[in-house]
Design a protein around this motif. Sequence first.
Motif, mmCIF file in Angstrom:
data_model
loop_
_atom_site.group_PDB
_atom_site.id
_atom_site.type_symbol
_atom_site.label_atom_id
_atom_site.label_comp_id
_atom_site.label_asym_id
_atom_site.label_seq_id
_atom_site.Cartn_x
_atom_site.Cartn_y
_atom_site.Cartn_z
ATOM 1 N N PHE A 90 0.839 -1.200 0.000
ATOM 2 C CA PHE A 90 0.000 0.000 0.000
ATOM 3 C C PHE A 90 0.879 1.257 0.000
ATOM 4 O O PHE A 90 0.648 2.185 -0.783
ATOM 5 N N VAL A 91 1.883 1.290 0.861
ATOM 6 C CA VAL A 91 2.790 2.442 0.928
ATOM 7 C C VAL A 91 3.507 2.622 -0.407
ATOM 8 O O VAL A 91 3.629 3.739 -0.918
ATOM 9 N N LEU A 92 3.953 1.522 -0.989
ATOM 10 C CA LEU A 92 4.626 1.587 -2.284
ATOM 11 C C LEU A 92 3.717 2.167 -3.357
ATOM 12 O O LEU A 92 4.133 3.018 -4.139
ATOM 13 N N SER A 93 2.468 1.740 -3.388
ATOM 14 C CA SER A 93 1.536 2.271 -4.394
ATOM 15 C C SER A 93 1.297 3.763 -4.181
ATOM 16 O O SER A 93 1.176 4.520 -5.150
ATOM 17 N N MET A 94 1.254 4.202 -2.932
ATOM 18 C CA MET A 94 1.076 5.634 -2.654
ATOM 19 C C MET A 94 2.292 6.437 -3.119
ATOM 20 O O MET A 94 2.140 7.503 -3.713
ATOM 21 N N ILE A 95 3.477 5.915 -2.886
ATOM 22 C CA ILE A 95 4.698 6.613 -3.321
ATOM 23 C C ILE A 95 4.732 6.692 -4.851
ATOM 24 O O ILE A 95 5.024 7.739 -5.413
#
Length: 102
Positions: A90-95
Amino acid sequence: MYEEFIRNRITELRMKKGVSEYKMSYDLGHNKNYIRTITSGSALPSVSGLLNICEYFEMSPSEFFERDYPQVIKKAEALMMELDEDDLLFVLSMIQRLVKNK
């Protein structure tokens, strides 16, 4: 890419230590041009040579290859180490979304 990093990192560390290429070469048990051939791009150290260079600078190989990231990135990394895989994705997709929209 890594070749240039190795050359630049050796130069950076050598200058911080305040030694010449000539002196470092001799300290490592090589001819006077050993470090110069590496930093000029003519050659790369062998694996054992790189380990000796790390030892010369009193650091581990991981410290040698560690980049100087801003403190905020180091803090984010430390916090992300506590996340499970789903949260990391999830964090990766946001970045990726933030970088894409920049």
